[in-house]
Design a protein around this motif. Structure first.
Motif, PDB file in Angstrom:
ATOM      1  N   LEU A 152      -2.185  -1.243  -3.545  1.00 55.45           N
ATOM      2  CA  LEU A 152      -3.351  -0.446  -3.150  1.00 55.45           C
ATOM      3  C   LEU A 152      -2.883   0.990  -2.961  1.00 55.45           C
ATOM      4  O   LEU A 152      -1.852   1.227  -2.329  1.00 55.45           O
TER       5      LEU A 152
ATOM      6  N   LEU B 181      -6.146  -3.495   2.700  1.00 56.22           N
ATOM      7  CA  LEU B 181      -4.899  -4.144   3.118  1.00 56.22           C
ATOM      8  C   LEU B 181      -5.125  -4.998   4.360  1.00 56.22           C
ATOM      9  O   LEU B 181      -4.617  -6.130   4.459  1.00 56.22           O
TER      10      LEU B 181
ATOM     11  N   ALA C 211      -8.282   2.148   1.414  1.00 56.02           N
ATOM     12  CA  ALA C 211      -7.074   1.419   1.006  1.00 56.02           C
ATOM     13  C   ALA C 211      -6.518   0.596   2.177  1.00 56.02           C
ATOM     14  O   ALA C 211      -6.154  -0.577   2.013  1.00 56.02           O
TER      15      ALA C 211
ATOM     16  N   LEU D 115       0.842  -1.206   0.000  1.00 57.77           N
ATOM     17  CA  LEU D 115       0.000   0.000   0.000  1.00 57.77           C
ATOM     18  C   LEU D 115       0.876   1.253   0.000  1.00 57.77           C
ATOM     19  O   LEU D 115       1.868   1.327   0.723  1.00 57.77           O
TER      20      LEU D 115
END
Ligand SMILES: O=C(O)/C=C/c1cccc(O)c1O
Ligand SMILES: [Fe+2]
Length: 328
Positions: free
Chosen positions: A171, A282, A278, A5
């Motif tokens: 992400l 994750l 996001a 991420l």
């Protein structure tokens, strides 16, 4: 699935109203590190959550969430125009899965995106087309907004949709912490501005776009010069949000009502919904660890500016670790 991420603020004032060279270089270094991290990770798909600022989404039909099966950059603030390299099949698959999980989202075969999507893409990659992407719009400006918790639900559903995908997936969350730039609001806009918030705002002439953007640059200069009438950034609130996301303690953020966000972080702090989504995507892959966290309030950019990198905790041992900048 291998996943990582990057969540980052954006600001179209970058390059148009810069802070000191020292701070500009500091941020450049942080974004270069993020780019190096992404190059090492070598994602096969990017799933990006980002807002719009009345460049692609208008009040003719304002969805809370929309997934793009095809997307085009409008080229605001001098950014490039052109098609993104959308993975259509992935967009439909993710959209279908998210809907099946009970989170409603719209789908667009002609999504127009602005600096909210384009800046992070170009922070991390060379061109709009460098990597297959699935863009997911989250409405962060056009009231009424649903509760922030819904963005967490969206992110969790997207994470579940991706769980069986074998590709390396990056992400991305795009948007601010505390900030309140002059993005118009239906509630208090002048009639000619309201026109812009309706569909008639789409495809402005070059002059119309330039006029609007010059106003924002002028406002940012006034703000940085300390003129009255603007809301201060809130580093304490920004720290709370960053701490909560770093520790996976979503409730510290999403259990608040929308007024709390405006009170603490200004109207555009709702953009943090993209980070919430996001990070929730994750967290669906297991415990995660924030490897790198940068924060600095930058008035010239109208932003509590932050960039974070996170990976599943299990991946930490193999990853490039950097901790730079000002962690407040
Ligand atoms: O002018 C706009 O549409 C938005 C400007 C802006 C400025 C600073 C931070 C942001 O997140 C913005 O979108
Ligand atoms: Fe924004």
């Amino acid at each position: 699935m291998p996943v990582a991420l990057v969540a980052t603020s954006h600001s179209p004032l970058i390059g148009l109203n810069d802070p000191t060279t020292e701070i500009r270089d500091e941020v450049r270094g942080v974004l270069d590190d993020a780019r190096a991290f992404v190059r090492d990770f070598d994602p096969e798909l990017v799933v990006m959550f980002a807002p719009d600022h009345y460049n692609g989404f208008f009040y003719d039909m304002m969805p809370p969430f929309c997934i793009g099966a095809s997307a085009h950059s409008v080229g605001d603030y001098g950014l490039p125009t052109g098609d993104l390299s959308v993975d259509k099949a992935a967009a439909y698959d993710i959209g279908a899965s998210v809907l099946a999980q009970g989170v409603d989202l719209a789908i667009s075969e002609d999504m127009q995106v602005d600096h909210g999507f384009v800046q992070p893409l170009l922070f991390l990659f060379d061109t709009l087309q460098s990597v297959p992407i699935v863009p997911i719009f989250i409405n962060c400006v056009a009231s009424p907004l649903g509760p922030a918790r819904r963005s967490m639900d969206l992110g969790s559903a997207v994470g579940a949709a991706l769980a069986d995908d074998d590709r390396r997936i990056l992400l991305v969350g795009s948007g601010g912490l505390s900030h309140d730039p002059p993005v118009p609001r239906m509630e208090d806009a002048a009639p000619e501005v309201i026109e812009r918030l309706l569909l008639r705002g789409r495809n402005p002439s070059t002059e119309q776009r330039a006029t609007r953007e010059e106003k924002t640059v002028k406002a940012a200069r006034a703000y940085a010069a300390g003129e009255a009438g603007y809301r201060e950034l809130n580093p304490e609130w920004d720290k709370l949000v960053l701490d909560a996301l770093s520790s996976g303690d979503f409730a510290r953020i999403v259990d608040h009502d929308n007024d709390w966000f405006v009170r603490e972080g200004g109207h555009s702090s709702h953009e943090i919904r993209t980070w919430i989504a996001a990070y929730a995507a994750l967290s669906g892959q297991g415990p995660y660890q924030v490897q790198s966290r940068y924060y600095r309030p930058i008035k010239e950019w109208f932003a509590g500016f932050s960039t974070t990198i996170a990976t599943p905790a299990s991946a930490l041992a193999h990853a490039r670790v950097s901790n730079k900048g000002v962690v407040r």
